[in-house]
Design a protein around this motif. Structure first.
Motif: not given
Length: 380
Positions: A305-306, A310-314, A324-327
C-alpha cells in the motif's frame, strides 16, 4: 530493524515497510522463516500465482480442529481453501455479498452504535463493543437474525475466530468448536429458508441455486464466514480511523461523504490487515529467486500500500487521494469480497461517534495494539 510481523504493533510501521520496499522488496527473511513479498509487484505476483496455497498443503485444517464443528466450518471457508470448487463457491459468496445494500448496512451499524453509546454511557468497554460487537451484530442483522440472536452470534464469533491464527491454543480450539456449533444453529434456519428468506442468507442461497450448487454445509460455513471476516479486520479499520483523528493526522469529518473518504484512505494508509501468508505447493520463480514447495511467503499487504510506484506520496494520509491502489483486502483468488460492508460499517460507527460529540483528543494517539501477527487493532 523490526521484522514485518513485529511492525504490525509499532506506533508507526511505515519506516519498517519503507526500508523493505527500498532494500528487500522480495527476499528470504531468516528471522520469520519465510520469503517476504513487500512491494506491489511482488505482492501481485505471489497472490496471483497458482503455485501457492492459502493453507499448507499437508494441513488444510489445523490439526487441533480436525473432527470438530470448527474444523468442518474451517475446511469449507472459501478464504481457507483453494482449487476449482473453491472458485465456484467463491463466486457464489461474492454474488451474495454484492446484494448487501450499503445504505441499509450503514443504517443498521448506526443503530447498533447508538445502542452501544446508550448502554455504555459513563462505563467501560465502549470501544471494544464499537469495534467488535457492532460490526458482528450488523452482519448478523444483515443475515436476518433478531436482536437477541444477533448479540449471541456476535459473542460466539469472537470465540470462533481465535481458532484461526497459528498461535491458537487447545483452549481456544475447544471454545471455537462450541462456538461453530452454536453459529450453525443460529444461521442454519436462514439457509434452510432458502431464497424465500431475507438478507444475506437468502442472497447466498439464491446465488447457489443459480450456480447449481447444492451442498448446504459449505453455504452455512461461509455464512459463518460473513461474521468471522468482519471481526478483527473491521475492528482495526474503526480503531485505526479513530487513532488518525486522535493524532490529528486527519480532520474530524463533517459529512458522511468525508467520513467514508477518510475510512477508505485509512484502509490503505494504516491497514487493518497488514499481512497474510501463502504456502508454496510448486516452485514459484520470481525476481531471480525460486520459492520451493513447502516454503512460506509472508505477503506484506501494508507495505505494498505504501509503494510509491503505485501510490504517490504514500506516507501521507490524504482522504482526497485519487484512485489509490489498495492491497489490504488482498488480490487474486482470495481477494476479500466484504470490503463494501467493512467500509460501510466503519463509516457509520465513526460518523455516529462524531455526531455524538466525540473529542478526538480524549483518545490515545499512541495506543497499544492487540498481540496479533497480521491484524493491526488498537486498544482504545
Amino acid at each position: 530493524m523490526p521484522t514485518p510481523i513485529e511492525a504490525v504493533r509499532l506506533p508507526d510501521p511505515g519506516p519498517v515497510y519503507t526500508a523493505l520496499l527500498r532494500e528487500r522488496p522480495f527476499a528470504f527473511d531468516e528471522r520469520v522463516g519465510a520469503w517476504v513479498a513487500a512491494d506491489a509487484a511482488a505482492v501481485r505476483a505471489v497472490l496471483g500465482s497458482a503455485a501457492v496455497r492459502v493453507r499448507p498443503p499437508s494441513e488444510p485444517v489445523p490439526a487441533g480442529l480436525t473432527g470438530t464443528a470448527a474444523g468442518e466450518v474451517f475446511g469449507d471457508l472459501v478464504r481457507m481453501t483453494d482449487g476449482a470448487l473453491q472458485q465456484r463457491l467463491k463466486a457464489v459468496v461474492v454474488e451474495a455479498l454484492a446484494t448487501a445494500d450499503t445504505a441499509r448496512t450503514r443504517a443498521l451499524a448506526a443503530g447498533h452504535t447508538r445502542e452501544a453509546l446508550a448502554a455504555h454511557r459513563g462505563g467501560g468497554g465502549l470501544f471494544e463493543e464499537l469495534m467488535y460487537g457492532v460490526p458482528a451484530r450488523t452482519v448478523a442483522s444483515l443475515c436476518g437474525l433478531d436482536r437477541d440472536a444477533g448479540a449471541e452470534a456476535a459473542r460466539a464469533v469472537g470465540d470462533f475466530v481465535r481458532c484461526i491464527p497459528a498461535s491458537a491454543t487447545p483452549e481456544h480450539q475447544r471454545a471455537a468448536a462450541a462456538a461453530a456449533a452454536r453459529l450453525r444453529e443460529l444461521l442454519g434456519p436462514g439457509i434452510a429458508a432458502g431464497a424465500d428468506g431475507t438478507g444475506l442468507l437468502a442472497g447466498l442461497v439464491a446465488a447457489a441455486t443459480r450456480a447449481s450448487w447444492s451442498r448446504t454445509a459449505p453455504l452455512l460455513a461461509n455464512a459463518i464466514g460473513f461474521l468471522s471476516q468482519t471481526y478483527d479486520a473491521t475492528a482495526g479499520l474503526i480503531g485505526n480511523t479513530l487513532v488518525a483523528l486522535a493524532r490529528g493526522t486527519a480532520e474530524v469529518p463533517g459529512t458522511a461523504g468525508r467520513t467514508e473518504a477518510l475510512v477508505r484512505e485509512v484502509v490503505r494508509h494504516d491497514a487493518p490487515v497488514q499481512n497474510t501468508r501463502r504456502f508454496a505447493a510448486a516452485p514459484l520463480a520470481y525476481a531471480g529467486a525460486v520459492v520451493e514447495p513447502g516454503d512460506q511467503v509472508l505477503v506484506v499487504l501494508a507495505a505494498a500500500n505504501l509503494d510509491p510506484a503505485v501510490n504517490p506520496d504514500p506516507l501521507a494520509l490524504r482522504p482526497d487521494r485519487a484512485a489509490p491502489v489498495v492491497f489490504t483486502f488482498g488480490a487474486g483468488a482470495h481477494r476479500c469480497p466484504g470490503a463494501r460492508i467493512a467500509v460501510s460499517v466503519a463509516t457509520a460507527v465513526v460518523g455516529e461517534l462524531v455526531a455524538a460529540g466525540l473529542a478526538p483528543g480524549t483518545l490515545p494517539g499512541e495506543p497499544e495494539y492487540q498481540p496479533l501477527a497480521n491484524a493491526r487493532v488498537p486498544v482504545l
